[in-house]
Motif scaffolding. Structure first.
Motif, PDB file in Angstrom:
ATOM      1  N   SER A 187       0.825  -1.210   0.000  1.00 22.85           N
ATOM      2  CA  SER A 187       0.000   0.000   0.000  1.00 22.85           C
ATOM      3  C   SER A 187       0.857   1.257   0.000  1.00 22.85           C
ATOM      4  O   SER A 187       1.740   1.413   0.834  1.00 22.85           O
ATOM      5  CB  SER A 187      -0.898  -0.015   1.242  1.00 22.85           C
ATOM      6  N   TRP A 188       0.587   2.149  -0.958  1.00 22.17           N
ATOM      7  CA  TRP A 188       1.152   3.504  -0.836  1.00 22.17           C
ATOM      8  C   TRP A 188       0.001   4.484  -0.650  1.00 22.17           C
ATOM      9  O   TRP A 188      -1.119   4.212  -1.027  1.00 22.17           O
ATOM     10  CB  TRP A 188       2.050   3.870  -2.018  1.00 22.17           C
ATOM     11  N   GLY A 189       0.322   5.612  -0.023  1.00 24.90           N
ATOM     12  CA  GLY A 189      -0.739   6.581   0.278  1.00 24.90           C
ATOM     13  C   GLY A 189      -1.694   6.058   1.335  1.00 24.90           C
ATOM     14  O   GLY A 189      -2.863   6.465   1.375  1.00 24.90           O
ATOM     15  N   GLY A 194      -2.432  12.506   4.190  1.00 20.35           N
ATOM     16  CA  GLY A 194      -2.882  13.468   5.194  1.00 20.35           C
ATOM     17  C   GLY A 194      -4.376  13.729   5.208  1.00 20.35           C
ATOM     18  O   GLY A 194      -4.899  14.304   6.169  1.00 20.35           O
ATOM     19  N   LYS A 195      -5.075  13.303   4.170  1.00 19.41           N
ATOM     20  CA  LYS A 195      -6.521  13.549   4.109  1.00 19.41           C
ATOM     21  C   LYS A 195      -7.302  12.685   5.097  1.00 19.41           C
ATOM     22  O   LYS A 195      -8.488  12.920   5.331  1.00 19.41           O
ATOM     23  CB  LYS A 195      -7.036  13.337   2.680  1.00 19.41           C
ATOM     24  N   ASP A 265      -6.596   9.526  -4.794  1.00 24.44           N
ATOM     25  CA  ASP A 265      -5.866  10.734  -4.422  1.00 24.44           C
ATOM     26  C   ASP A 265      -4.666  10.974  -5.333  1.00 24.44           C
ATOM     27  O   ASP A 265      -4.240  12.106  -5.521  1.00 24.44           O
ATOM     28  CB  ASP A 265      -5.396  10.623  -2.961  1.00 24.44           C
ATOM     29  N   GLY A 266      -4.126   9.903  -5.905  1.00 21.22           N
ATOM     30  CA  GLY A 266      -2.975  10.010  -6.798  1.00 21.22           C
ATOM     31  C   GLY A 266      -3.405   9.902  -8.254  1.00 21.22           C
ATOM     32  O   GLY A 266      -4.593   9.881  -8.575  1.00 21.22           O
ATOM     33  N   PRO A 267      -2.427   9.790  -9.181  1.00 20.96           N
ATOM     34  CA  PRO A 267      -2.742   9.696 -10.611  1.00 20.96           C
ATOM     35  C   PRO A 267      -3.499   8.418 -10.957  1.00 20.96           C
ATOM     36  O   PRO A 267      -3.416   7.409 -10.257  1.00 20.96           O
ATOM     37  CB  PRO A 267      -1.355   9.697 -11.263  1.00 20.96           C
ATOM     38  N   ASP A 268      -4.224   8.471 -12.058  1.00 17.55           N
ATOM     39  CA  ASP A 268      -4.929   7.308 -12.586  1.00 17.55           C
ATOM     40  C   ASP A 268      -3.934   6.457 -13.381  1.00 17.55           C
ATOM     41  O   ASP A 268      -3.359   6.941 -14.355  1.00 17.55           O
ATOM     42  CB  ASP A 268      -6.065   7.785 -13.499  1.00 17.55           C
TER      43      ASP A 268
END
Length: 274
Positions: A187-189, A194-195, A265-268
């Protein structure tokens, strides 16, 4: 050393990987990065996750030089950036990563994003395993259809798929595909960059256990069997990130998390080809 830092999973090639590691994304300030790496290793972290695009390989090498450790006790992961995915470019990139990290071998090397040249890149990774430059290979940000394609073309099975994965992006289709192919999920993010501190369901669970929202997210991923690599530049947070053993999430907690509206939250991964 915290017990959680001693725990490991066995990858599909028989090699063990720590369940919890240190992410180094955005750790680009040289002294800060050196201090963080040294403190983490001193605490007992063994898995260090980096990437070419993070631009901190040389700094990590400096930190490792100042640490008292056995090479076999560390697990170093890096990633091939998108611009280096053509076969010959990947081969050069691997040698450069080894040089920058000042290592004889990399424990795990991933394709960072599934670009159009991903199969060329993976072929070069397989050859790096043959040559002893890399112990294990895998992918990052691969969707189900990318995994399906790779499994039909690879000679050496990927051991890991490192994906954006957190309580607000459970990513079920990709997780299920990884289980089908016996590929570990990393898992990243995990803390939603922070959300997590703004999501009511996570706030409520954190209050219930007197934990931080970040710890709830990490515990969620840990309980589901995902490798976690939280990043922090502060010693207090590096310690907090492993203090998730003294509580467990109930079925009710998990159902609450399942009810969080999903967002990326990150790129697709299907539209990130540069």
């Amino acid at each position: 050393m915290s017990n959680i830092l001693k725990e490991k999973y066995k990858m599909n090639n028989g090699i063990m990987i720590p369940k919890v590691g240190l992410g180094t994304y955005k750790l680009t300030s040289e002294q800060e990065c050196i201090d963080v790496i040294k403190e983490a290793i001193n605490i007992g972290y063994q898995l260090i996750d980096t990437a070419k695009i993070y631009e901190n390989h040389k700094t990590i090498a400096k930190a490792l030089k100042e640490c008292n450790y056995k090479r076999e006790d560390l697990f170093i992961t890096s990633k091939i950036w998108n611009s280096d995915h053509k076969y010959e470019d990947t081969k050069k990139a691997i040698d450069l990563i080894l040089e920058e990290l000042n290592l004889d071998y990399i424990d795990l090397l991933l394709i960072h994003w599934p670009t159009e040249y991903r199969l060329e890149c993976y072929k070069a990774l397989e050859e790096a395993v043959d040559d002893g430059k890399v112990k294990s290979i895998g992918v990052s940000n691969f969707q189900k259809h990318h995994l399906d394609e790779l499994m039909q073309n690879c000679r050496i099975k990927p051991v890991i798929n490192q994906i954006e994965l957190h309580p607000a992006l459970r990513n079920k289709e990709v997780v299920d595909a990884c289980k089908k192919y016996n590929i570990l999920v990393e898992s990243w993010g995990t803390m939603i960059r922070g959300k997590c501190f703004e999501i009511k369901e996570i706030q409520d669970i954190a209050k219930k256990y007197n934990k931080t929202e970040a710890q709830v997210c990490l515990r969620w991923a840990y309980e589901l069997g995902y490798i976690i690599i939280p990043k922090s530049s502060k010693l207090k947070r590096i310690l907090e990130n492993i203090q998730i053993e003294d509580f467990s999430l109930t079925k009710e907690d998990l159902l609450l998390i399942e009810g969080i509206e999903e967002f990326r939250d990150g790129p697709d991964p299907d539209n990130f080809n540069f």
